[in-house]
Design an enzyme around this catalytic site. Structure first.
Site, PDB file in Angstrom:
ATOM      1  N   ARG A 112      -8.044  19.403  23.019  1.00  0.00           N
ATOM      2  CA  ARG A 112      -6.711  20.168  23.503  1.00  0.00           C
ATOM      3  C   ARG A 112      -5.779  18.200  23.527  1.00  0.00           C
ATOM      4  O   ARG A 112      -6.448  17.585  24.034  1.00  0.00           O
ATOM      5  CB  ARG A 112      -6.331  20.119  25.050  1.00  0.00           C
ATOM      6  N   ASP A 144      -2.909  15.442  22.050  1.00  0.00           N
ATOM      7  CA  ASP A 144      -1.429  15.577  21.182  1.00  0.00           C
ATOM      8  C   ASP A 144      -1.653  15.556  19.570  1.00  0.00           C
ATOM      9  O   ASP A 144      -0.845  15.755  18.606  1.00  0.00           O
ATOM     10  CB  ASP A 144      -1.466  13.549  20.825  1.00  0.00           C
ATOM     11  N   ASP A 196       0.989  -1.459  -0.308  1.00  0.00           N
ATOM     12  CA  ASP A 196      -0.048   0.083  -0.185  1.00  0.00           C
ATOM     13  C   ASP A 196       0.687   1.043  -0.321  1.00  0.00           C
ATOM     14  O   ASP A 196       0.557   1.858  -0.219  1.00  0.00           O
ATOM     15  CB  ASP A 196      -0.584  -0.286   1.074  1.00  0.00           C
ATOM     16  N   GLY A 197       2.514   1.236   1.139  1.00  0.00           N
ATOM     17  CA  GLY A 197       2.463   2.220   0.450  1.00  0.00           C
ATOM     18  C   GLY A 197       3.388   3.279  -0.840  1.00  0.00           C
ATOM     19  O   GLY A 197       3.414   3.954  -0.678  1.00  0.00           O
ATOM     20  N   ALA A 211      -5.042  11.276  21.443  1.00  0.00           N
ATOM     21  CA  ALA A 211      -5.290  11.360  23.491  1.00  0.00           C
ATOM     22  C   ALA A 211      -5.692  12.789  24.103  1.00  0.00           C
ATOM     23  O   ALA A 211      -5.063  13.751  24.201  1.00  0.00           O
ATOM     24  CB  ALA A 211      -3.388  10.753  23.094  1.00  0.00           C
ATOM     25  N   ASN A 243      -5.315   8.694   1.925  1.00  0.00           N
ATOM     26  CA  ASN A 243      -5.248   8.057   3.635  1.00  0.00           C
ATOM     27  C   ASN A 243      -5.494   9.292   4.196  1.00  0.00           C
ATOM     28  O   ASN A 243      -6.514   8.510   4.403  1.00  0.00           O
ATOM     29  CB  ASN A 243      -3.558   7.212   4.128  1.00  0.00           C
TER      30      ASN A 243
END
Length: 264
Positions: free
Chosen positions: A148, A150, A45-46, A185, A122
């Site tokens: 707020r 990551d 896929d990459g 997160a 993607n």
């Protein structure tokens, strides 16, 4: 028909690339890396992501097909043992075009009228280089939340099985023209609050991220990671363009999901 072949770069993929090129030339197809009608990606896929970005300026003229030399991919669904079948199909039959939605990213800068536009197959992620990532999220021109945490991940339906899934996002069928916003997160307590769930937005809805402070941002577009300064806003929406895959056999999306995540 004009074709091009891209490879992951390892010896196995390079060998298969050379075989495909040789066989298709024997069938009197024309090799053209600049303006191909079809691009065969050999690797995973990459590798297909790299091919997509290389030919993103001619998506209305170029179709893609992928062969995987490792694990089964969502874009690379042909296996090396089916090489001859693929070559004959490309040379002798017409393919069924299958189109997937893309993500449009438009970055606006403080004090400047210029903007930078990207397309993602993607996903796109946004993170802060230093300190806590703080971003106002707007949906359809209305303030939705102050995030707020990551960072944030915005994915396409076909990309929903990648980083988005690892973040707890939903798997969305590519027949749906939508984008998905997933949190990384998030900080949720008495003072700070986010919705805490992935959001799936239809094609006619735009999502705009506005930095609350002058933080430097790391913005990824698929496999590309870029540093942006003095960002005023980042707009996400379903792109007008689509990627077109050349399907020579049936390989349903839900079967790919099953084979990738469930099948032993």
């Amino acid at each position: 028909m004009k074709f091009a072949v891209t490879s992951k770069g390892d010896s196995k993929s390079d060998k298969l690339m050379d075989l495909i090129k040789t066989y298709l030339l024997d069938f009197e197809l024309e090799y053209d890396e600049e303006e191909p009608d079809i691009v065969i990606s050999v690797g995973g896929d990459g590798t297909l992501l790299y091919a997509f970005h290389r030919y993103s300026s001619r998506l209305d003229k170029t179709a893609f097909v992928g062969m995987h030399t490792g694990h089964l991919g969502f874009y690379a669904d042909w296996t090396p043992d089916a090489l001859e079948k693929l070559v004959i199909a490309i040379a002798k039959t017409s393919y069924e075009p299958v189109e997937y939605p893309l993500l449009e990213i438009v970055v606006h800068y403080e004090g400047e009228e210029k903007e930078t536009r990207y397309l993602a197959l993607n996903e796109s992620t946004v993170k802060s280089i230093e300190g806590t990532f703080v971003m106002d999220v707007e949906i359809r021109g209305e303030h939705f939340e102050r995030f707020r945490g990551d960072g944030l991940c915005i994915s396409t339906p076909s990309g929903s099985t990648a980083y988005n899934k690892a973040l707890g996002g939903a798997i969305v069928h590519p027949a749906l023209e939508a984008i998905q916003l997933a949190e990384m997160a998030s900080i949720n307590n008495r003072v700070f609050r986010t919705v805490g769930s992935p959001l799936i937005l239809p094609a006619h809805h735009k999502c705009v991220l506005r930095p609350v402070n002058g933080q430097k941002l790391q913005i990824s577009v698929d496999h590309l990671t870029l540093l942006h300064k003095e960002v005023k806003s980042i707009q996400y929406r379903v792109a007008d363009e689509k990627i077109r895959f050349a399907r020579y056999r049936s390989f349903p999306f839900w079967k790919r999901v099953h084979d990738s995540f469930i099948s032993e």
